[in-house]
Design a protein around this motif. Structure first.
Motif, PDB file in Angstrom:
ATOM      1  N   LYS A  76      18.632  42.155  -2.076  1.00  0.00           N
ATOM      2  CA  LYS A  76      16.896  42.834  -2.751  1.00  0.00           C
ATOM      3  C   LYS A  76      16.068  43.870  -3.419  1.00  0.00           C
ATOM      4  O   LYS A  76      15.596  43.582  -4.047  1.00  0.00           O
ATOM      5  CB  LYS A  76      17.378  43.696  -1.734  1.00  0.00           C
ATOM      6  N   GLY A  77      17.227  44.140  -4.737  1.00  0.00           N
ATOM      7  CA  GLY A  77      17.005  44.258  -5.822  1.00  0.00           C
ATOM      8  C   GLY A  77      15.970  43.603  -6.237  1.00  0.00           C
ATOM      9  O   GLY A  77      14.495  43.815  -6.649  1.00  0.00           O
ATOM     10  N   LYS A  78      16.600  42.480  -6.659  1.00  0.00           N
ATOM     11  CA  LYS A  78      15.258  41.265  -6.994  1.00  0.00           C
ATOM     12  C   LYS A  78      14.605  40.876  -6.841  1.00  0.00           C
ATOM     13  O   LYS A  78      12.536  40.642  -7.210  1.00  0.00           O
ATOM     14  CB  LYS A  78      16.223  39.683  -7.840  1.00  0.00           C
ATOM     15  N   LEU A  79      14.058  41.493  -5.438  1.00  0.00           N
ATOM     16  CA  LEU A  79      13.076  41.157  -4.090  1.00  0.00           C
ATOM     17  C   LEU A  79      12.343  41.607  -4.662  1.00  0.00           C
ATOM     18  O   LEU A  79      11.424  42.053  -4.002  1.00  0.00           O
ATOM     19  CB  LEU A  79      13.960  40.710  -3.049  1.00  0.00           C
ATOM     20  N   GLN A  80      12.610  43.246  -4.837  1.00  0.00           N
ATOM     21  CA  GLN A  80      11.634  44.950  -4.757  1.00  0.00           C
ATOM     22  C   GLN A  80      11.554  44.338  -6.293  1.00  0.00           C
ATOM     23  O   GLN A  80       9.790  44.425  -6.204  1.00  0.00           O
ATOM     24  CB  GLN A  80      12.634  45.662  -4.779  1.00  0.00           C
ATOM     25  N   GLU A  81      11.859  43.730  -6.746  1.00  0.00           N
ATOM     26  CA  GLU A  81      11.620  43.834  -8.712  1.00  0.00           C
ATOM     27  C   GLU A  81      10.132  43.025  -8.351  1.00  0.00           C
ATOM     28  O   GLU A  81       9.056  43.009  -9.165  1.00  0.00           O
ATOM     29  CB  GLU A  81      12.647  42.990  -9.570  1.00  0.00           C
ATOM     30  N   GLN A  82      10.463  41.692  -7.909  1.00  0.00           N
ATOM     31  CA  GLN A  82       9.474  40.723  -7.938  1.00  0.00           C
ATOM     32  C   GLN A  82       7.882  40.771  -6.793  1.00  0.00           C
ATOM     33  O   GLN A  82       6.731  40.858  -7.183  1.00  0.00           O
ATOM     34  CB  GLN A  82      10.044  39.617  -7.941  1.00  0.00           C
ATOM     35  N   TYR A  83       8.769  41.117  -5.868  1.00  0.00           N
ATOM     36  CA  TYR A  83       7.069  41.392  -4.973  1.00  0.00           C
ATOM     37  C   TYR A  83       7.152  42.282  -4.142  1.00  0.00           C
ATOM     38  O   TYR A  83       6.590  42.433  -3.654  1.00  0.00           O
ATOM     39  CB  TYR A  83       7.839  40.461  -3.589  1.00  0.00           C
TER      40      TYR A  83
END
Length: 213
Positions: free
Chosen positions: A5-12
């Motif tokens: 989720k963190g990476k998702l948040q970061e990218q999108y």
DNA sequence: ACATTAAGTGATT
DNA sequence: AATCACTTAATGT
């Protein structure tokens, strides 16, 4: 389950709302793929659409006798327009997707595409935008293939590759380049030699370094 | 040392 | 720009 989720948040995070991010983390499947792995083969049915978190995936067109042509790369923040195309149209894949570097992606079961288009306006514009973006990029490659001299095409190919991989030092053979550009190795070798004489590249066995970049 | 693979080159279409 | 035929150079076993 891995917490992506963190990476998702970061990218999108800057395009998708909290609600959509949550939804994606619920139903998405996190995948980490090593380089040179085939994600989608020609004629296969896509069950998922990928959201790229990191890495690079090359999208190629292929004909029946195995001749290939590099269409474009998927990078972080991208999704594949062709997947959308064949998911929505219930068709098989027109392209082949191979990871170029180690790649992280979230796979979303395709039936959510439709559903989310109604539920989340930002998803709709994301889907439309990636379509729009790819169409433009493909027009560029068509122009390049149809109207551009080989030497310039080769230079663009190398620049693009360097950009995507984030390095001016490329490890590939002349044969690989020839395959991806759908030309012959001899031509590539000659043009590379020319570029070297112009001081634009430095050549070695299995390696090419771009200069003044 | 030998075989294999990558790259360089002249000539021809 | 593509193909052929051949050479040279680098690499693996």
């Amino acid at each position: 389950m891995i917490d992506f989720k963190g990476k998702l948040q970061e990218q999108y995070g800057y395009i998708f709302s909290e609600g959509l991010i949550n939804k994606i983390s619920e139903v998405g499947i996190y995948k980490q793929v090593e380089p040179q792995n085939e994600l989608i083969g020609y004629g296969e049915v896509m069950k998922y659409i990928p959201l790229i978190l990191s890495g690079a995936v090359k999208i190629m067109r292929e004909n029946s006798d195995g001749k290939e042509l590099l269409l474009y790369y998927l990078e972080k923040g991208d999704t594949c327009a062709f997947t959308l195309n064949c998911s929505l149209g219930n068709k098989t894949s027109e392209i082949r997707a191979v990871t170029e570097t180690q790649t992280e992606a979230i796979m979303i079961p395709f039936h959510y595409i439709d559903q989310w288009i109604c539920e989340f306006p930002e998803w709709r514009s994301f889907v439309l935008q990636s379509y729009f973006y790819r169409v433009n990029e493909m027009i560029d490659t068509i122009d390049s293939v149809a109207f551009t001299q080989m030497d310039e095409r080769l230079w663009r190919y190398l620049s693009y590759k360097a950009m995507v991989l984030g390095s001016t030092h490329l490890n590939l053979t002349h044969q690989t380049i020839a395959d991806e550009m759908n030309t012959s190795r001899v031509v590539v070798s000659r043009l590379l030699k020319k570029l070297e004489n112009q001081g634009k590249v430095v050549l070695g066995r299995n390696e090419i370094s771009l200069k003044n970049f």
